[in-house]
Design a protein around this motif. Structure first.
Motif, PDB file in Angstrom:
ATOM      1  N   ILE A   1      46.639  40.824  28.283  1.00  0.00           N
ATOM      2  CA  ILE A   1      47.885  41.295  27.666  1.00  0.00           C
ATOM      3  C   ILE A   1      47.656  41.478  26.164  1.00  0.00           C
ATOM      4  O   ILE A   1      48.024  42.495  25.578  1.00  0.00           O
ATOM      5  CB  ILE A   1      49.052  40.314  27.944  1.00  0.00           C
TER       6      ILE A   1
ATOM      7  N   SER B   1      37.254  30.742  41.022  1.00  0.00           N
ATOM      8  CA  SER B   1      35.926  30.851  40.407  1.00  0.00           C
ATOM      9  C   SER B   1      36.060  31.195  38.928  1.00  0.00           C
ATOM     10  O   SER B   1      37.078  31.775  38.503  1.00  0.00           O
ATOM     11  CB  SER B   1      35.117  31.952  41.102  1.00  0.00           C
TER      12      SER B   1
ATOM     13  N   MET C   1      55.403  32.223  39.765  1.00  0.00           N
ATOM     14  CA  MET C   1      55.225  33.379  38.871  1.00  0.00           C
ATOM     15  C   MET C   1      54.903  34.621  39.695  1.00  0.00           C
ATOM     16  O   MET C   1      53.944  34.622  40.476  1.00  0.00           O
ATOM     17  CB  MET C   1      54.086  33.111  37.887  1.00  0.00           C
TER      18      MET C   1
ATOM     19  N   ASN D   1      47.845  35.700  28.209  1.00  0.00           N
ATOM     20  CA  ASN D   1      46.763  36.220  29.030  1.00  0.00           C
ATOM     21  C   ASN D   1      45.957  37.137  28.108  1.00  0.00           C
ATOM     22  O   ASN D   1      46.539  37.987  27.434  1.00  0.00           O
ATOM     23  CB  ASN D   1      47.413  37.018  30.179  1.00  0.00           C
TER      24      ASN D   1
ATOM     25  N   GLY E   1      53.170  37.376  39.161  1.00  0.00           N
ATOM     26  CA  GLY E   1      52.192  37.733  38.128  1.00  0.00           C
ATOM     27  C   GLY E   1      52.203  39.192  37.718  1.00  0.00           C
ATOM     28  O   GLY E   1      52.191  39.515  36.534  1.00  0.00           O
ATOM     29  N   GLN E   2      52.252  40.074  38.707  1.00  0.00           N
ATOM     30  CA  GLN E   2      52.152  41.503  38.368  1.00  0.00           C
ATOM     31  C   GLN E   2      53.408  41.990  37.658  1.00  0.00           C
ATOM     32  O   GLN E   2      53.328  42.780  36.712  1.00  0.00           O
ATOM     33  CB  GLN E   2      51.861  42.311  39.626  1.00  0.00           C
TER      34      GLN E   2
ATOM     35  N   PHE F   1      53.254  40.708  34.133  1.00  0.00           N
ATOM     36  CA  PHE F   1      52.283  41.489  33.357  1.00  0.00           C
ATOM     37  C   PHE F   1      52.902  42.818  32.900  1.00  0.00           C
ATOM     38  O   PHE F   1      52.849  43.175  31.719  1.00  0.00           O
ATOM     39  CB  PHE F   1      51.028  41.756  34.203  1.00  0.00           C
TER      40      PHE F   1
ATOM     41  N   VAL G   1      45.621  28.007  37.167  1.00  0.00           N
ATOM     42  CA  VAL G   1      44.412  28.261  36.371  1.00  0.00           C
ATOM     43  C   VAL G   1      44.739  28.768  34.956  1.00  0.00           C
ATOM     44  O   VAL G   1      43.902  28.689  34.060  1.00  0.00           O
ATOM     45  CB  VAL G   1      43.470  29.269  37.067  1.00  0.00           C
TER      46      VAL G   1
HETATM   47  N1  COA Z   1      41.285  32.414  41.986  1.00  0.00           N
HETATM   48  C1  COA Z   1      40.865  33.265  42.940  1.00  0.00           C
HETATM   49  N2  COA Z   1      41.688  34.116  43.571  1.00  0.00           N
HETATM   50  C2  COA Z   1      42.975  34.118  43.220  1.00  0.00           C
HETATM   51  C3  COA Z   1      43.485  33.250  42.237  1.00  0.00           C
HETATM   52  C4  COA Z   1      42.580  32.366  41.610  1.00  0.00           C
HETATM   53  N3  COA Z   1      42.969  31.513  40.642  1.00  0.00           N
HETATM   54  N4  COA Z   1      44.801  33.474  42.102  1.00  0.00           N
HETATM   55  C5  COA Z   1      45.127  34.448  42.988  1.00  0.00           C
HETATM   56  N5  COA Z   1      44.024  34.820  43.658  1.00  0.00           N
HETATM   57  C6  COA Z   1      43.899  35.856  44.691  1.00  0.00           C
HETATM   58  C7  COA Z   1      45.194  36.148  45.400  1.00  0.00           C
HETATM   59  O1  COA Z   1      45.407  35.237  46.443  1.00  0.00           O
HETATM   60  C8  COA Z   1      44.944  37.552  45.901  1.00  0.00           C
HETATM   61  O2  COA Z   1      44.158  37.489  47.042  1.00  0.00           O
HETATM   62  P1  COA Z   1      44.399  38.532  48.264  1.00  0.00           P
HETATM   63  O3  COA Z   1      44.108  39.874  47.677  1.00  0.00           O
HETATM   64  O4  COA Z   1      43.396  38.097  49.268  1.00  0.00           O
HETATM   65  O5  COA Z   1      45.808  38.355  48.678  1.00  0.00           O
HETATM   66  C9  COA Z   1      44.096  38.177  44.808  1.00  0.00           C
HETATM   67  O6  COA Z   1      43.528  37.079  44.068  1.00  0.00           O
HETATM   68  C10 COA Z   1      44.870  39.058  43.865  1.00  0.00           C
HETATM   69  O7  COA Z   1      46.062  38.370  43.500  1.00  0.00           O
HETATM   70  P2  COA Z   1      47.092  38.991  42.500  1.00  0.00           P
HETATM   71  O8  COA Z   1      48.182  38.012  42.262  1.00  0.00           O
HETATM   72  O9  COA Z   1      47.479  40.345  42.980  1.00  0.00           O
HETATM   73  O10 COA Z   1      46.171  39.156  41.225  1.00  0.00           O
HETATM   74  P3  COA Z   1      46.463  39.870  39.884  1.00  0.00           P
HETATM   75  O11 COA Z   1      45.446  40.915  39.656  1.00  0.00           O
HETATM   76  O12 COA Z   1      47.892  40.263  39.718  1.00  0.00           O
HETATM   77  O13 COA Z   1      46.173  38.714  38.848  1.00  0.00           O
HETATM   78  C11 COA Z   1      47.387  37.259  37.412  1.00  0.00           C
HETATM   79  C12 COA Z   1      46.991  37.571  38.840  1.00  0.00           C
HETATM   80  C13 COA Z   1      48.337  36.078  37.427  1.00  0.00           C
HETATM   81  C14 COA Z   1      46.132  36.903  36.619  1.00  0.00           C
HETATM   82  C15 COA Z   1      48.033  38.543  36.811  1.00  0.00           C
HETATM   83  O14 COA Z   1      49.075  39.007  37.620  1.00  0.00           O
HETATM   84  C16 COA Z   1      48.563  38.313  35.433  1.00  0.00           C
HETATM   85  O15 COA Z   1      47.800  38.181  34.507  1.00  0.00           O
HETATM   86  N6  COA Z   1      49.903  38.283  35.265  1.00  0.00           N
HETATM   87  C17 COA Z   1      50.523  37.929  34.032  1.00  0.00           C
HETATM   88  C18 COA Z   1      50.583  36.462  33.975  1.00  0.00           C
HETATM   89  C19 COA Z   1      50.980  35.918  32.646  1.00  0.00           C
HETATM   90  O16 COA Z   1      50.598  36.455  31.624  1.00  0.00           O
HETATM   91  N7  COA Z   1      51.717  34.845  32.671  1.00  0.00           N
HETATM   92  C20 COA Z   1      52.141  34.204  31.503  1.00  0.00           C
HETATM   93  C21 COA Z   1      53.416  34.777  31.079  1.00  0.00           C
HETATM   94  S1  COA Z   1      54.007  33.926  29.751  1.00  0.00           S
END
Ligand code: COA
Length: 335
Positions: A268, A30, A225, A265, A227-228, A231, A160
């Protein structure tokens, strides 16, 4: 010893805008989730048949940078190409740019450092200029992410965030020692290599093996990735490497006129902004429009900042990146 400066900047993104709304029609996501966690509202994706690739987008950005640097393409002594999404497995993308630009036998080299690729490339260019070996170096960061992402719900945590695009800079010998690239600071920590990676197909897991296994759960050919973990490491390493650059040049955070972080992000970037006590005017972000374009994100952001007159002569500009490898780095510039 000579010093170097950026004399021309250019960028190119495909016309095709993909909004969060568009993605939510093909996977379970979403606008609210994406905006809140990443800041991304839309990104550009290559459309099949539109003529764009990592190389051709890089060439478009390069042509603009060359024109703005007011040099002839034949004055380019070296091409450095940073990408994680090359047109070919081999040869690298730099030679294809050399062919597109028709610069006879100009050396070309690819830099494989993902989100920090542009910082590593600028640093490499700076060293060649410093030693006097070359006078004008074309540095390109370009990515075609959309060609290799998983657009099912399974891939939503990665897909995304990323977008396509290219940025380019001409780095030239600087006759004026009062400005230019002051220093770059580079690091890596390979123990986290697999935490943000695309490990197959590779020479360890070649295409015939993947086809033969015919395993629907094998997603090794899509980016992975943690993600956490990314981050947590990003916020620490960004801060460290920016501080390292400032201390090296006897500068304070308040001396920064413009911080251009790799657009990983928005959360960040905001964390770093708070950490250094910078105002909104001191940090440039455009991830909202383009997503994370990996090696292209800094040159795209730098180009837009320059085009919007947010950078003026004498300003202290800080470029910083963190990404897959893990690798990270910063470049300090007096414009
Ligand atoms: N839309 C909706 N839900 C999503 C989703 C999306 N695009 N992607 C993941 N989810 C869900 C997961 O399945 C999970 O569901 P659950 O709780 O039912 O298992 C929930 O959202 C939380 O997932 P999680 O991975 O723990 O979320 P998060 O808070 O860590 O956020 C990122 C994910 C990727 C946004 C975050 O970890 C982040 O910003 N990391 C750094 C990434 C980055 O900067 N990358 C580039 C580096 S160069």
């Amino acid at each position: 010893m000579y010093n170097s400066k950026i004399t021309g900047l250019g960028m190119y993104v495909p016309d095709n805008v993909v909004t969060n709304e568009d993605l939510s029609k093909i996977m379970d996501t979403s606008d609210e989730w994406i905006t809140e966690r990443t800041g991304v509202k839309e990104r550009r994706h290559i459309k099949k048949g539109d003529g764009n690739s990592t190389v051709t987008m890089g060439v478009k950005a390069a042509k603009i940078a060359i024109e703005r640097a007011n040099i002839d393409k034949n004055d380019i002594d070296l091409i450095l190409f940073a990408t994680l999404s090359p047109d070919y497995y081999f040869p690298g993308s730099g030679v294809l740019v050399q062919e597109h630009l028709e610069i006879p036998t100009c050396p070309a080299m690819d830099i494989r450092n993902q989100c920090s690729g542009f910082i590593y490339a600028i640093s490499t260019a700076d060293q060649y200029i410093k030693t006097g070996m070359y006078k004008n170096i074309l540095v390109i960061g370009s990515e075609n992410h959309s060609g290799g992402l998983d657009f099912s719900t399974r891939g939503r945590g990665v897909t995304v965030i990323f977008g396509d695009g290219a940025g380019a800079a001409i780095i030239s010998r600087n006759e004026d020692s009062s400005n230019g690239i002051l220093s770059s600071h580079l690091h890596s920590e390979g123990k986290f290599a697999e935490e943000l990676s695309l490990i197959g197909p590779s020479t360890n897991r070649w295409v015939p093996e993947i086809i033969e296994a015919n395993d629907p759960n094998d997603i090794s050919y899509y980016p992975y990735m943690n993600g956490q973990l990314v981050f947590k490491n990003a916020v620490v390493r960004f801060s460290e490497v920016i501080m390292e650059g400032l201390i090296h040049n006897k500068l304070k955070p308040s001396d920064i006129n413009m911080l251009i972080p790799h657009q990983a992000n928005l959360r960040i970037s905001q964390f770093i902004q708070d950490e250094f006590g910078l105002s909104d005017d001191q940090v440039f972000n455009n991830i909202q429009k383009y997503g994370n374009t990996t090696a292209a994100s800094i040159p795209i952001a730098l180009t837009e900042a320059w085009e919007n007159n947010k950078i003026k002569s004498g300003d202290i500009i800080v470029l910083a990146a963190f990404g897959s490898g893990f690798t990270w780095g910063s470049t300090i510039i007096r414009w």
